[in-house]
Design an enzyme around this catalytic site. Structure first.
Site, PDB file in Angstrom:
ATOM      1  N   LYS A  65      -4.533  -0.473 -19.045  1.00  0.00           N
ATOM      2  CA  LYS A  65      -3.989  -1.209 -17.891  1.00  0.00           C
ATOM      3  C   LYS A  65      -4.943  -2.332 -17.477  1.00  0.00           C
ATOM      4  CE  LYS A  65      -3.376   1.237 -13.978  1.00  0.00           C
ATOM      5  NZ  LYS A  65      -4.246   0.635 -12.946  1.00  0.00           N
ATOM      6  N   SER A  66      -6.219  -2.019 -17.378  1.00  0.00           N
ATOM      7  CA  SER A  66      -7.192  -3.037 -16.943  1.00  0.00           C
ATOM      8  C   SER A  66      -7.221  -4.218 -17.907  1.00  0.00           C
ATOM      9  CB  SER A  66      -8.598  -2.425 -16.895  1.00  0.00           C
ATOM     10  OG  SER A  66      -8.661  -1.414 -15.934  1.00  0.00           O
ATOM     11  N   ARG A  87      -5.915  -8.351 -17.509  1.00  0.00           N
ATOM     12  CA  ARG A  87      -6.872  -9.429 -17.774  1.00  0.00           C
ATOM     13  C   ARG A  87      -6.419 -10.316 -18.937  1.00  0.00           C
ATOM     14  NH1 ARG A  87      -9.176  -5.261 -15.146  1.00  0.00           N
ATOM     15  NH2 ARG A  87     -11.092  -5.573 -13.957  1.00  0.00           N
ATOM     16  N   SER A 105     -17.158  -1.894  -7.703  1.00  0.00           N
ATOM     17  CA  SER A 105     -15.709  -2.047  -7.886  1.00  0.00           C
ATOM     18  C   SER A 105     -15.438  -3.185  -8.849  1.00  0.00           C
ATOM     19  CB  SER A 105     -15.039  -2.336  -6.537  1.00  0.00           C
ATOM     20  OG  SER A 105     -13.772  -2.917  -6.746  1.00  0.00           O
ATOM     21  N   ASP A 120     -10.831   6.764 -11.930  1.00  0.00           N
ATOM     22  CA  ASP A 120      -9.406   7.122 -11.903  1.00  0.00           C
ATOM     23  C   ASP A 120      -9.154   8.526 -12.444  1.00  0.00           C
ATOM     24  OD1 ASP A 120      -8.732   4.651 -10.846  1.00  0.00           O
ATOM     25  OD2 ASP A 120      -8.463   3.731 -12.820  1.00  0.00           O
TER      26      ASP A 120
HETATM   27  C1  S3P Z   1      -9.594  -1.346 -12.100  1.00  0.00           C
HETATM   28  C2  S3P Z   1     -10.648  -0.973 -11.341  1.00  0.00           C
HETATM   29  C3  S3P Z   1     -10.759   0.303 -10.635  1.00  0.00           C
HETATM   30  C4  S3P Z   1      -9.635   1.281 -10.986  1.00  0.00           C
HETATM   31  C5  S3P Z   1      -8.321   0.615 -11.215  1.00  0.00           C
HETATM   32  C6  S3P Z   1      -8.433  -0.467 -12.281  1.00  0.00           C
HETATM   33  C7  S3P Z   1      -9.634  -2.658 -12.766  1.00  0.00           C
HETATM   34  O1  S3P Z   1     -10.796   0.028  -9.262  1.00  0.00           O
HETATM   35  O2  S3P Z   1      -9.510   2.265  -9.979  1.00  0.00           O
HETATM   36  O3  S3P Z   1      -7.343   1.556 -11.627  1.00  0.00           O
HETATM   37  O4  S3P Z   1      -8.845  -2.874 -13.706  1.00  0.00           O
HETATM   38  O5  S3P Z   1     -10.455  -3.498 -12.392  1.00  0.00           O
HETATM   39  P1  S3P Z   1     -12.206  -0.298  -8.556  1.00  0.00           P
HETATM   40  O6  S3P Z   1     -13.049  -0.975  -9.565  1.00  0.00           O
HETATM   41  O7  S3P Z   1     -11.938  -1.146  -7.372  1.00  0.00           O
HETATM   42  O8  S3P Z   1     -12.754   1.054  -8.207  1.00  0.00           O
END
Ligand code: S3P
Length: 471
Positions: free
Chosen positions: A39-40, A44, A189, A345
């Site tokens: 997902k991340s 991006r 974060s 997560d």
């Molecule tokens: C994510 C960062 C995380 C995570 C989220 C995806 C990202 O949040 O909980 O599901 O893709 O940057 P934080 O980095 O704010 O904790």
């Protein structure tokens, strides 16, 4: 085909209907599987494609609702976004980028659905464009704090107007000449870090962000892959483990192919299911194993799990491997706070594993769980207790005592728009004697479309309360 007009949960279209799903004790889980794209990295890839000149072809993109929102948003900002079948029949998403500074004002409100990542990363982007946009999201996202990104992004010259408590809906009027940033984030974060870096990409010169410990570095890796000058390392004087990332803004980016690996946060549900359902043996191919994402696997190994990493390799700047998992006797441990960013997560599903471990598992430093898709600390404590598992919150720690749920009556867990809560409790139902229902399995589509049929194909027994097929 251009981006699908219908995305579940889009207020312009009927929301995906809530479906109750019931998970009963499974036989052994076995076989080979792949999980949907990370997902991340998917968010991006779409964003970097839109900021590059020319074509970015993305294979393995997650087509969960969160990422489709980002795809729609990039199209609303002027990028060309299309999905088509590639030569091998697999879907390829193509982004025709507009270049840095080339995005245009959206004609409508940008609805980020359930996605905190989409909302925060795209806010970083919009802070650097001299037009006004309106961002909103579903009831879960509208409860989540935006002040954590508004504070640093305001220093670029952007203006934010939020709903009460610094929440969505909010308007962003970006800066006409965005200033570079130097920001010391009080939280580890990746969303905050990435919002700052995406703003900095549009500003002249050096943008720097530090965090108390390193969060996932997919933005830094993808920036580098697209040709941005990126420096990362320890942040001197900011405490042990503090991390710093710097970039040089206003580069010229050229579109390129991106292959998205399987999401380790999605693989996590299969891994824990295989560990706790006796006699199981699974292979999960093509999983991202970025060391800033693999805290759960390390923790499970410390608990006694048989999880092996096979065929390590690299794709688009990200480490990838196949996972082999055999069911194992787990024992409770202390999971240190320092590990939280690398498995942020995964605590709901780790808490499920802990329910099947011998003794107590203490998970420390979980304050950030309170501001996820739901307040996951409270939600796990309450719902594990409802299933008959001993769980309590003490400060920022979650403590779970092993003792599988017993009883014949089905327990129904309220999902409240949190996909990971839904999947975690369906996994719990696979290994105990007590059937566990979730009141809204449609929320799973946020990050893991096809979770239920995939699990059933491996040996799980998840059925719909209404007898219809579950997707
Ligand atoms: C994510 C960062 C995380 C995570 C989220 C995806 C990202 O949040 O909980 O599901 O893709 O940057 P934080 O980095 O704010 O904790």
């Amino acid at each position: 085909m251009s981006v699908p007009a219908h995305i579940p949960g889009d207020p312009a279209h009927p929301a995906a209907a809530a479906r109750v799903a019931v998970s009963a004790r499974a036989g052994r889980l076995s076989g080979e599987a792949t999980v949907p794209g990370d997902k991340s990295i998917s968010h991006r890839a779409l964003i970097m494609g839109a900021l590059s000149v020319g074509k970015t072809a993305i294979t393995g993109l997650l087509t969960g609702d969160d990422v489709l929102r980002t795809a729609h948003t990039m199209a609303a900002l002027g990028a060309g976004v299309e999905e088509a079948a590639g030569p091998d029949g697999k879907s390829v998403w193509t982004v025709q980028g507009r270049g840095i500074g080339g995005l245009s004002a959206p004609q409508d409100v940008l609805d980020m659905g359930n996605s905190g990542t989409g909302a925060r990363l795209i806010s970083g982007l919009l802070s650097a464009y001299p037009f006004t946009s309106v961002l909103t999201g579903d009831a879960s996202l509208r409860r989540r704090p935006m002040d954590r990104i508004i504070k640093p992004l305001s220093a670029t010259g952007a203006k934010f107007n939020t709903s009460e408590g610094g929440r969505l809906p909010m308007t962003i009027t970006g800066a006409s000449l965005p200033l570079p940033l130097a920001y010391d984030s009080p939280v580890a974060s990746a969303q905050v870090k990435s919002a700052v870096l995406l703003a900095g990409l549009h500003a002249p010169g050096l943008t720097t962000v530090t965090e108390p410990s390193a969060s996932r570095d997919h933005t830094e890796r993808m920036f580098r892959y697209f040709g941005v000058e990126v420096e990362v390392g320890p942040a001197p004087g900011m405490g042990a483990g503090a991390y710093k990332a710097s970039i040089i803004g206003q580069p010229e980016l050229t579109g390129r192919p991106v292959t998205v690996p399987g999401d380790p946060s999605s693989a996590a549900f299969l891994v824990v299911a295989a560990l706790i359902v006796p006699g199981s043996h699974l292979i999960i191919r093509n999983v991202g194993v970025n060391p800033l994402r693999t805290g759960l696997f390390t923790t499970l190994q410390e608990m006694g799990a048989d999880v092996a990493f096979l065929n390590p390799r690299e794709e688009a700047g990200e480490p990838v491997a196949d996972l082999e998992i055999k069911s194992s006797a787990l024992k409770g441990i202390v999971v240190p706070a320092a590990r939280a960013p690398s498995m942020i997560d995964e605590y709901p599903i780790l808490a499920v594993a802990a329910a099947f471990a011998e003794g107590e598992t203490r998970m420390e430093g979980l304050g950030e769980l309170r501001v996820k898709e739901s307040d996951r600390l409270t939600v796990m404590e309450k719902n594990l207790a409802a299933c008959g598992v001993s769980a309590r919150v003490s400060g920022d720690a979650l403590i779970v005592r092993g003792g599988a749920p017993e009883g014949n009556t089905t327990v129904t867990i309220p999902v409240n728009l949190d996909h990971r809560i839904a999947m975690s409790f369906l996994v719990l139902g696979m290994a105990g004697n007590r059937p566990i229902a979730v009141d809204d399995s449609s929320a799973i589509g946020t990050s893991f479309p096809g979770f239920i049929p995939l699990m059933n194909g491996l040996g799980a027994s998840i059925t719909a309360a209404d007898g219809q097929e579950l997707s």
